[in-house]
Design a protein around this motif. Sequence first.
Motif, short mmCIF file in Angstrom:
data_model
loop_
_atom_site.label_atom_id
_atom_site.label_comp_id
_atom_site.label_asym_id
_atom_site.label_seq_id
_atom_site.Cartn_x
_atom_site.Cartn_y
_atom_site.Cartn_z
N LEU A 195 0.81 -1.22 0.00
CA LEU A 195 0.00 0.00 0.00
C LEU A 195 0.84 1.27 0.00
N HIS A 196 2.15 1.15 0.24
CA HIS A 196 3.02 2.31 0.23
C HIS A 196 3.49 2.66 -1.18
N LEU A 197 3.12 1.84 -2.17
CA LEU A 197 3.53 2.06 -3.55
C LEU A 197 2.32 2.46 -4.40
N PRO A 198 2.30 3.70 -4.92
CA PRO A 198 1.15 4.16 -5.71
C PRO A 198 0.83 3.25 -6.89
N GLN A 199 1.87 2.69 -7.52
CA GLN A 199 1.61 1.83 -8.69
C GLN A 199 0.86 0.57 -8.30
N ASN A 200 1.04 0.10 -7.08
CA ASN A 200 0.30 -1.08 -6.62
C ASN A 200 -1.16 -0.74 -6.36
N ILE A 201 -1.41 0.42 -5.77
CA ILE A 201 -2.78 0.84 -5.53
C ILE A 201 -3.54 1.00 -6.85
N ALA A 202 -2.83 1.51 -7.87
CA ALA A 202 -3.47 1.73 -9.17
C ALA A 202 -3.90 0.43 -9.82
N ARG A 203 -3.31 -0.70 -9.40
CA ARG A 203 -3.64 -1.99 -10.01
C ARG A 203 -4.85 -2.65 -9.36
N LEU A 204 -5.37 -2.09 -8.28
CA LEU A 204 -6.53 -2.68 -7.63
C LEU A 204 -7.74 -2.68 -8.56
N GLN A 205 -8.62 -3.62 -8.34
CA GLN A 205 -9.69 -3.88 -9.29
C GLN A 205 -10.71 -2.76 -9.38
N SER A 206 -11.03 -2.13 -8.26
CA SER A 206 -12.10 -1.14 -8.26
C SER A 206 -11.64 0.17 -7.64
N PHE A 207 -12.37 1.24 -7.98
CA PHE A 207 -12.06 2.55 -7.41
C PHE A 207 -12.27 2.54 -5.90
N GLN A 208 -13.26 1.78 -5.44
CA GLN A 208 -13.53 1.68 -4.01
C GLN A 208 -12.33 1.10 -3.26
N GLU A 209 -11.74 0.06 -3.83
CA GLU A 209 -10.57 -0.54 -3.20
C GLU A 209 -9.37 0.40 -3.23
N GLN A 210 -9.23 1.15 -4.29
CA GLN A 210 -8.14 2.12 -4.37
C GLN A 210 -8.29 3.20 -3.31
N GLN A 211 -9.52 3.67 -3.11
CA GLN A 211 -9.77 4.67 -2.08
C GLN A 211 -9.48 4.11 -0.69
N LEU A 212 -9.88 2.86 -0.47
CA LEU A 212 -9.63 2.22 0.82
C LEU A 212 -8.13 2.08 1.06
N ALA A 213 -7.39 1.69 0.04
CA ALA A 213 -5.94 1.53 0.18
C ALA A 213 -5.28 2.86 0.53
N ARG A 214 -5.69 3.93 -0.13
CA ARG A 214 -5.12 5.25 0.17
C ARG A 214 -5.48 5.69 1.58
N LYS A 215 -6.72 5.44 1.97
CA LYS A 215 -7.18 5.83 3.30
C LYS A 215 -6.35 5.11 4.38
N ILE A 216 -6.11 3.83 4.18
CA ILE A 216 -5.35 3.06 5.16
C ILE A 216 -3.91 3.55 5.24
N TRP A 217 -3.28 3.73 4.09
CA TRP A 217 -1.86 4.15 4.10
C TRP A 217 -1.71 5.55 4.67
N HIS A 218 -2.60 6.45 4.32
CA HIS A 218 -2.55 7.81 4.88
C HIS A 218 -2.77 7.77 6.39
N GLY A 219 -3.63 6.84 6.85
CA GLY A 219 -3.82 6.67 8.29
C GLY A 219 -2.55 6.22 8.98
N CYS A 220 -1.81 5.31 8.33
CA CYS A 220 -0.53 4.87 8.90
C CYS A 220 0.44 6.03 9.02
N ILE A 221 0.51 6.86 7.99
CA ILE A 221 1.41 8.02 8.02
C ILE A 221 0.99 8.98 9.12
N LEU A 222 -0.31 9.21 9.24
CA LEU A 222 -0.83 10.13 10.25
C LEU A 222 -0.45 9.67 11.65
#
Length: 265
Positions: free
Chosen positions: A226-253
């Motif tokens: 989830l720390h690699l943007p190119q991996n998030i872009a490969r997720l099947q749906s936009f919903q999953e991509q949003q979830l991945a970004r939300k989780i990783w940003h939460g880790c950074i926070l």
Amino acid sequence: RSTHSQAEVSTPTGQRDGVNAMMGAVVEERPSQGFFGSSSAAGFMRQIRTAVDRRVASPHRGSSVPHLAVPSNLMPTRSEKHQSSVANYVLPPRKMADSLMEVYWECVFPLYPFLVPAEMKTEYAKIWTGDSLEYDENMLMCTLNVIFALASQLADFVPPKEREASADAFFSRAKGLFQFNLWDTGSAGLIQCLLLMAQYLQSTDSAHQCWIVTGLAIRNAQSLGLHLPQNIARLQSFQEQQLARKIWHGCILMDRYDQHYSLTD
């Protein structure tokens, strides 16, 4: 320094060991070894192993490297393993539980949006109706108890003198339900629960434990790429991509908070 991306490793023949981060598809018939990067020690050893395997026929070839099963999606799914006994699935009365959930969504979630509201609210309603859950039941109950612990600290219907004890009781129950296997691949639900636990620990005398819990969340997020943007872009749906970004940003926070806490302590 290597100029290759973290998701690819050059082989001695010039071919690229392309790894689909979230699907686990690997070129050259070798299992995914995680997201270490080509310049890491693990990446270097993989190149050596490839060169040796091509020169020496080994009877153990293909069995010496453990396979890491990377999930095809991030959405939490129901699991039949590690289910706790029914006695551990304790919830407060429905009226109190609804009130605590309302406090969480109104007062806590806006500052730390680690969850997907629509999905969590749907699963929460299913618990009371007895419908089949989409989430892992044990992880869901653990997450709900952390939510109740966070909300108890701010709920005006809980007497001030009882808020700390109430929150601690819910969090202790969550710790009893929490099951983590160091050798298993992480999941979105696990990381979300860890982030909520870290958030709760901020406000307790054990705030230093945020380092431990946040570190677990970060390592599990990295194991999913989830720390690699190119991996998030490969997720099947936009919903999953949003979830991945939300989780990783939460880790950074949470990691930034821990760093600030340690500097000001």
